[in-house]
Scaffold this active site. Structure first.
Site, short mmCIF file in Angstrom:
data_model
loop_
_atom_site.label_atom_id
_atom_site.label_comp_id
_atom_site.label_asym_id
_atom_site.label_seq_id
_atom_site.Cartn_x
_atom_site.Cartn_y
_atom_site.Cartn_z
N ASN A 130 0.82 -1.20 0.00
CA ASN A 130 0.00 0.00 0.00
C ASN A 130 0.86 1.25 0.00
OD1 ASN A 130 -1.80 2.06 0.44
ND2 ASN A 130 -2.93 1.04 2.07
N ASP A 131 1.42 1.59 1.14
CA ASP A 131 2.11 2.88 1.26
C ASP A 131 3.27 3.03 0.29
OD1 ASP A 131 0.35 3.59 3.29
OD2 ASP A 131 1.59 2.62 4.82
N VAL A 132 3.96 1.93 -0.03
CA VAL A 132 5.12 2.04 -0.92
C VAL A 132 4.72 2.29 -2.37
CG1 VAL A 132 6.57 0.60 0.55
CG2 VAL A 132 5.28 -0.46 -1.30
N ALA A 156 0.54 3.21 7.51
CA ALA A 156 0.73 4.63 7.77
C ALA A 156 -0.61 5.31 8.03
CB ALA A 156 1.45 5.29 6.60
#
Lengths: 486, 110
Positions: free
Chosen positions: A412-414, A453
């Site tokens: 997700n965040d990456v 995050a």
């Protein structure tokens, strides 16, 4: 006991052992030689341990002492062997963290025992008062770093195992407790070091009490340091605790006067420091910032960005399969969700199917994908994915524009383009995988839940993106079946 | 503490750190997990210290501490090396048949 008069042969054996550690680490430079490197390092360990046993057996040691050596080794070694053999590859982060805990704990115990069994006399001025400040310094450094590592790693292990929540745990006043433990532990240590140096004098009883206070402060700090750190920051935390363990072992080497411990501990400390820096750079955050923790828990970061406005397009299994089957270049982007779902074997099977159709398949690995440095690489290696197919971020990013389908699995965040564009995003500036530049994107995800995050991902409302809501393992199996049908 | 030993030890310490930076900064990202796991086993060298401790332990307190230190360090060393080896045997350039003997069985240039 003084180890300064070790037999020459034993000293030489230690040099050989240390050299084998260095050569072993050097061979870790390439996957082709790494396994032999590890074996060389193990040989170094066996040589060093054998030499030490030979050395102590020359002294007058009782049956009871042999029992401690044999019993402790059998118990610990047996447990370690069992864990190492049986644990699944997805559980590697917690295992590494657990080994950090026991390593740091053992190092701390060396200094603790040294202090207690000698009735604190090492902390009392000896023949050369000024220099005994140094000795006290090393004892304290060992105990403090070892204790922080011990409790910190145990908390990290518990988080990774899911015993504790992975999300940042914020206890009210936790930060105050942390600062208090640091200030208190350090100031007490300074007093003890001054006592060791003969600058100030105290009763032995007072020294004991001060010593206990420093120990407890360190144990508490380990807990309060790691508790507020979120799951996504775990690669940094584990690397840092690894560096701490090395440092503690090195300090233990100063305490028991053993060069082998100093060298090996320093090597580990250096390696942990490098990895910590690499991981922090990969998140564009400073190490203190990560340690201050509470990333996802911070209020107000959940500013509802683009997802609010845009619409999410759901894609069916068959549509996704057709897109994949008629692509000419597919890039798979794995994340922690893949590890949780144990989907690595399925992903490999899917990739094989696609390759059999002549499609070029590669994997894009973000440095902090997963819960420890290189986590995804190990999982995919377990599934027999050849390592040249695993591409690092800087290497693969330019290729996304030529990619027909980017298949995001449990990451997700990456992949969050807000890191590039949205200055108000908490992850702004973090290097990401540019999946949004691919011609189309398929995201396999359980729900619209946010990543660790705790922020929205505009990728999901990108018109090019199709969301395939499923558990990673289950979803991949469906895709495999559907691709076979195409 | 003997000043000569202190200086010697500090020298070794500093050089070992620099050597560590030099050797490890070349390790590729693919191998970061095995590297961590491998360095993890190396810090199991604390076992050597634990043996020294256990050999001289007298009294129940010292014996207890030494026993725990031995068990901790033992788990660290044995578990660390075994799991690192288990990981590294999986890294292959090209897929091989699952039954084939891992790694070495590849066509070696003669």
């Amino acid at each position: 006991m003084s180890t300064t008069d070790l037999g020459y042969a034993v000293q030489l054996a230690f040099i050989v052992g240390a050299a084998l550690f260095v050569i072993g680490l050097h061979l870790m430079n390439s996957p082709a030689t790494a396994r032999n490197g590890n074996r060389l390092s193990a040989a170094g360990m066996i040589i060093a341990v054998t030499a030490e046993i030979a050395f102590v057996s020359q002294g007058q040691i009782g049956l009871g002492n042999w029992a401690i050596i044999a019993g402790g080794l059998a118990l610990g070694g047996g447990a370690g062997l069992r864990l190492a053999r049986t644990l699944q590859m997805t559980a590697m982060p917690q295992l590494v963290s657990l080994f950090n805990a026991v390593g740091g704990g053992a190092a701390g115990l060396l200094a603790l025992s040294d202090f207690l069994t000698l009735n604190g006399q090492r902390v009392l001025p000896g023949d050369v008062p000024g220099l005994d400040g140094w000795r006290t310094f090393f004892i304290l450094a060992d105990i403090l770093v070892g204790s922080v590592t011990f409790t910190g790693s145990l908390i990290a292990t518990a988080k990774l195992m899911g015993i504790l929540r992975g999300r940042p745990i914020l206890i009210p006043g936790g930060r105050i407790v942390s600062w208090f433990a640091v200030v208190c532990g350090l100031s007490v240590s300074i007093v003890l070091i001054l006592a060791g140096a003969g600058v100030v004098t105290y009763e032995t009883q007072v020294l004991y009490t001060l010593f206990a206070v420093a120990l407890v402060c360190a144990l508490i700090f380990g807990v309060t340091m790691v508790l507020p750190i979120g799951g996504a920051d775990m690669p940094v935390v584990i690397s840092l605790l690894n560096a701490f363990t090395g440092t503690a072992v090195s300090m233990a080497g100063f305490v028991v006067n053993n060069v082998m411990l100093i060298v090996a501990g320093a090597l580990v400390g250096a390696s942990g420091a490098i990895l910590t820096r690499l991981m922090a750079n990969a998140m564009n955050r400073s190490i203190p910032n990560i340690l201050m923790g509470g990333f996802g828990g911070r209020e107000g970061t959940q500013a509802d960005l683009a997802t609010e406005g845009g619409t999410v397009r759901e894609v069916s299994v068959d549509d996704a399969a057709i897109q994949l089957a008629y692509a000419s270049k597919v890039v798979i982007v794995p994340g922690y969700g893949l590890a949780v779902a144990q989907a690595q074997h399925g992903v490999r099977e899917l990739a094989d199917l696609l390759e059999a159709r002549g499609i070029e398949v590669s994997y894009a690995i973000h440095p902090v994908a997963g819960r420890m440095p290189g986590h995804m690489n190990v999982l995919l290696a377990e599934a027999n994915v050849p390592y040249p197919q695993l591409r690092e971020m800087d290497d693969i990013n330019p290729e996304f524009e030529r990619t027909d389908v980017a298949l995001v699995i449990g990451a997700n965040d990456v992949t969050n383009p807000a890191a590039r564009t949205d200055r108000s995003s908490p992850i702004y500036g973090m290097p990401i995988l540019d999946v949004d530049r691919a011609k189309s994107i398929i995201v396999v995800k359980r729900s619209m839940g946010r990543g660790y995050a705790g922020i929205d991902n505009p990728l999901y409302v990108n018109p090019k993106t199709g969301m395939f809501f499923a558990d990673a393992k289950d979803g991949i199996q469906q895709l495999i079946a559907a691709v076979k049908e195409v | 503490m003997n000043v000569g030993i202190l200086i010697e030890s500090l020298t070794v310490f500093v050089l070992a750190i620099l050597l560590g930076f030099e050797v490890i900064s070349k390790v590729p990202a693919t191998l970061h997990t095995p590297l961590m796991s491998g360095t993890n086993s190396i810090h199991g060298i604390v076992l050597v210290g634990a043996i020294g401790l256990a050999a001289t332990a007298d009294g129940p307190l010292a014996a207890g501490l030494a026993f725990v230190a031995m068990a901790f360090a033992g788990a660290n060393v044995v578990g660390g090396y075994v799991v690192t080896d288990r990981m590294l045997q999986m890294f292959k350039r090209r897929p091989t048949a699952p039954t084939a003997d891992a790694g070495q069985a590849q066509k070696a240039p003669r």
